[in-house]
Design a protein around this motif. Structure first.
Motif, mmCIF file in Angstrom:
data_model
loop_
_atom_site.group_PDB
_atom_site.id
_atom_site.type_symbol
_atom_site.label_atom_id
_atom_site.label_comp_id
_atom_site.label_asym_id
_atom_site.label_seq_id
_atom_site.Cartn_x
_atom_site.Cartn_y
_atom_site.Cartn_z
ATOM 1 N N SER A 39 -19.014 -17.308 15.640
ATOM 2 C CA SER A 39 -19.077 -17.947 13.861
ATOM 3 C C SER A 39 -20.526 -17.554 13.745
ATOM 4 C CB SER A 39 -19.347 -19.401 13.986
ATOM 5 O OG SER A 39 -18.218 -20.221 14.816
ATOM 6 N N GLY A 40 -22.084 -16.843 14.689
ATOM 7 C CA GLY A 40 -23.014 -16.645 14.550
ATOM 8 C C GLY A 40 -23.709 -17.539 14.233
ATOM 9 N N LYS A 41 -23.092 -18.607 14.719
ATOM 10 C CA LYS A 41 -24.354 -19.887 14.653
ATOM 11 C C LYS A 41 -25.355 -19.840 16.384
ATOM 12 C CE LYS A 41 -23.626 -20.457 10.144
ATOM 13 N NZ LYS A 41 -24.110 -20.686 9.317
ATOM 14 N N GLY A 42 -24.963 -19.751 16.916
ATOM 15 C CA GLY A 42 -25.670 -18.711 18.307
ATOM 16 C C GLY A 42 -26.907 -18.860 18.367
ATOM 17 N N PRO A 43 -27.855 -19.250 19.066
ATOM 18 C CA PRO A 43 -27.220 -19.728 20.592
ATOM 19 C C PRO A 43 -27.452 -21.290 21.067
ATOM 20 C CG PRO A 43 -28.919 -18.747 20.991
ATOM 21 C CD PRO A 43 -28.685 -18.243 20.201
ATOM 22 N N ALA A 44 -26.408 -22.320 21.232
ATOM 23 C CA ALA A 44 -26.157 -23.719 20.597
ATOM 24 C C ALA A 44 -27.641 -24.253 21.645
ATOM 25 C CB ALA A 44 -25.283 -24.247 20.934
ATOM 26 N N ARG B 28 -15.942 -24.346 25.219
ATOM 27 C CA ARG B 28 -15.284 -24.285 24.324
ATOM 28 C C ARG B 28 -15.746 -23.763 22.937
ATOM 29 N NH1 ARG B 28 -11.732 -20.798 22.218
ATOM 30 N NH2 ARG B 28 -9.656 -22.181 20.925
ATOM 31 N N VAL B 29 -16.412 -25.460 22.844
ATOM 32 C CA VAL B 29 -17.209 -25.134 21.046
ATOM 33 C C VAL B 29 -18.769 -24.230 21.261
ATOM 34 C CG1 VAL B 29 -16.495 -26.788 20.763
ATOM 35 C CG2 VAL B 29 -18.021 -27.441 21.857
ATOM 36 N N ILE B 30 -19.373 -23.788 22.210
ATOM 37 C CA ILE B 30 -20.001 -23.031 22.488
ATOM 38 C C ILE B 30 -20.219 -21.533 22.399
ATOM 39 C CG2 ILE B 30 -21.465 -21.559 24.508
ATOM 40 C CD1 ILE B 30 -22.070 -24.719 25.879
ATOM 41 N N ILE C 192 -31.007 -26.929 8.907
ATOM 42 C CA ILE C 192 -29.771 -27.489 9.185
ATOM 43 C C ILE C 192 -29.372 -27.766 10.783
ATOM 44 C CG2 ILE C 192 -28.234 -28.252 8.039
ATOM 45 C CD1 ILE C 192 -29.101 -26.174 5.860
ATOM 46 N N VAL C 193 -29.187 -29.412 10.792
ATOM 47 C CA VAL C 193 -28.807 -28.899 12.899
ATOM 48 C C VAL C 193 -27.835 -29.667 12.846
ATOM 49 C CG1 VAL C 193 -30.021 -29.710 14.621
ATOM 50 C CG2 VAL C 193 -31.266 -29.523 13.201
ATOM 51 N N THR C 194 -26.236 -28.548 13.128
ATOM 52 C CA THR C 194 -25.362 -29.923 13.330
ATOM 53 C C THR C 194 -24.745 -29.812 15.015
ATOM 54 O OG1 THR C 194 -24.244 -28.472 11.710
ATOM 55 C CG2 THR C 194 -22.575 -29.340 13.142
ATOM 56 N N ILE C 195 -24.562 -31.410 15.115
ATOM 57 C CA ILE C 195 -24.831 -32.127 16.910
ATOM 58 C C ILE C 195 -22.889 -32.595 16.479
ATOM 59 C CG2 ILE C 195 -24.919 -34.258 17.581
ATOM 60 C CD1 ILE C 195 -27.339 -34.016 14.989
ATOM 61 N N THR C 196 -22.964 -31.507 17.527
ATOM 62 C CA THR C 196 -21.442 -31.450 18.469
ATOM 63 C C THR C 196 -20.851 -31.105 19.184
ATOM 64 O OG1 THR C 196 -18.961 -29.910 17.571
ATOM 65 C CG2 THR C 196 -20.777 -28.985 17.936
ATOM 66 N N SER C 197 -20.015 -31.459 20.324
ATOM 67 C CA SER C 197 -19.410 -31.152 21.225
ATOM 68 C C SER C 197 -17.988 -30.875 22.092
ATOM 69 C CB SER C 197 -19.322 -32.788 21.645
ATOM 70 O OG SER C 197 -18.297 -33.411 20.926
ATOM 71 N N GLY C 198 -17.398 -31.029 21.031
ATOM 72 C CA GLY C 198 -15.571 -30.476 21.180
ATOM 73 C C GLY C 198 -15.019 -32.085 21.789
ATOM 74 N N ALA D 158 -20.427 -25.228 9.208
ATOM 75 C CA ALA D 158 -20.949 -23.535 8.087
ATOM 76 C C ALA D 158 -22.063 -23.684 7.744
ATOM 77 C CB ALA D 158 -19.768 -23.949 7.108
ATOM 78 N N PRO D 159 -22.352 -25.183 7.230
ATOM 79 C CA PRO D 159 -23.853 -24.550 6.734
ATOM 80 C C PRO D 159 -25.592 -24.554 7.782
ATOM 81 C CG PRO D 159 -23.397 -27.019 6.279
ATOM 82 C CD PRO D 159 -22.418 -26.341 7.197
ATOM 83 N N ALA D 160 -24.687 -24.466 9.585
ATOM 84 C CA ALA D 160 -26.031 -25.380 10.096
ATOM 85 C C ALA D 160 -26.579 -23.860 10.859
ATOM 86 C CB ALA D 160 -25.028 -25.383 11.078
ATOM 87 N N THR D 161 -28.126 -24.495 10.402
ATOM 88 C CA THR D 161 -29.050 -22.737 10.998
ATOM 89 C C THR D 161 -29.578 -23.369 12.837
ATOM 90 O OG1 THR D 161 -30.561 -24.341 10.504
ATOM 91 C CG2 THR D 161 -30.026 -23.415 8.765
#
Lengths: 104, 262
Positions: free
Chosen positions: B162-167, B154-156, B4-10, B133-136
């Motif tokens: 949130s324990g979802k890193g490293p991005a 900031r988002v990194i 589950i890959v979340t694509i984000t950016s701030g 939340a669901p991202a692996t």
């Protein structure tokens, strides 16, 4: 920037270079949650506290934040003044600047 | 186990939706069952960028609120049999779904698909939290521009905490000529400033606008530099060793980034 580009653009620092420098500065503050303007206030406080005890070169005090690995650090650089005069108006503690002390 | 890959950016407007659509198409064409999931409730766009807007009947909020089954909300892309879209609601807001409900939907998607790509909304508020939340794993899209790099940092940080890193970074809209003229941050500059691993560099590419005008992401068929870059990223995501190239000038920065010495 190559000498030629420099010659024709008339700039001394490339805009990409400024972007990098400015980002590195602002991110150190963002990461440590210290607004850059806060450092001026800290600097005034530090000068007031330290100069109660010793002579310092007030004009050249520098305060900045660094961020290495995951650790933030507040770095204060206080040049001392060469003076044998006692610090005026204070009676407690040591009141003369130590002339041989290396920079803080 | 599905990824589950979340694509984000701030920051908004840096290419999250374009990246999601193109990576989805590329992964599906490379043989992986993939669903792209629009995480931007109220401002949905993944459907129109992909050209699937006219086929929406139900959306993810309908699924959450029990008006339909998940399968009824999924739109199968006719251009790539392994690709589906899960659209979101256009007339609701971010509070319509909780992080737990995002997780629920993704758990269900994970039984059907190899990849779930979530197109996060801009910002760091609930929509972002829901998408995270669901991202692996998480990809952060960044442009070579000060506001985007700052927001990425900031988002990194938030992803880490949130324990979802490293991005991993997708550097998007790089213009090699401007980097050469030192008018634009280079990929190396961005990697150094953010001290984050990079997964690909996508050059500025005129064909991207035409592609979204037509609802035909470049990764489906295009031979443009951006299409190649997205296909390379998809291959890296599946574990292939594909050298990271600085667009156009052909110079590899693979060695400098991964070859130690840093």
């Amino acid at each position: 920037m190559s000498r030629w580009t420099k010659l024709f653009s008339g700039e001394s620092t490339s805009s990409a270079g400024s972007a990098k420098q400015r980002l590195q500065f602002v991110l150190v503050h963002d990461r440590n949650e210290i607004p850059p303007g806060m450092l001026e206030l800290i600097k005034d406080d530090v000068i007031a506290v330290i100069s109660r005890r010793i002579h310092i070169d007030r004009a050249n005090v520098e305060v900045h934040v660094t961020h290495e690995a995951s650790e933030g650090k507040l770095v204060v650089d206080i040049p001392l003044l060469l003076s044998e005069e006692p610090v005026s108006g204070r009676t407690t503690g040591r009141t003369t600047g130590r002339t041989q002390t290396p920079r803080a | 186990m599905a990824r589950i890959v979340t694509i984000t950016s701030g920051k908004g407007g840096v290419g999250k939706t374009t990246t999601t659509a193109n990576l989805g198409a590329a992964l599906a064409l490379q043989g992986h069952k993939t669903v792209v999931f629009d995480g931007d409730i109220g401002l949905r766009n993944l459907d129109i960028v992909m050209g699937l807007e006219s086929r929406i009947v139900y959306d993810a909020v309908d699924v959450i609120e029990g008006r339909c089954k998940l399968k009824q909300a999924l739109i199968r892309d006719k251009r790539a049999e392994k690709l589906s879209l899960l659209p979101t609601a256009q007339s609701r807001d971010k509070s319509a779904i909780s992080p737990q409900q995002m997780q629920q939907i993704c758990n269900e998607l994970a039984t059907e698909f190899d990849f779930v790509l979530i197109d996060s909304p801009a910002g760091i508020e609930q929509g972002f939290r829901n998408s995270l939340a669901p991202a692996t794993e998480v990809l952060v899209v960044v442009n070579p521009e000060v506001s985007s790099v700052r927001d990425a940092d900031r988002v990194i940080g938030l992803i880490e905490s949130s324990g979802k890193g490293p991005a991993k970074l997708v550097i998007n809209r790089l213009v090699p000529m401007r980097v050469k003229r030192q008018e634009m941050l280079s990929a190396d500059d961005i990697v150094e400033i953010l001290s984050t691993e990079i997964i690909g560099i996508v050059p500025e590419d005129e064909s991207i606008l035409a592609a979204s005008n037509r609802g035909q992401p470049v990764s489906f068929a295009g031979k443009s530099p951006a299409a190649e870059a997205y296909r390379d990223i998809a291959r890296r995501m599946t574990g292939e060793t594909v050298p990271i190239r600085v667009p156009q000038d052909g110079e590899t920065i693979w060695s400098r980034i991964f070859g130690g010495g840093r």
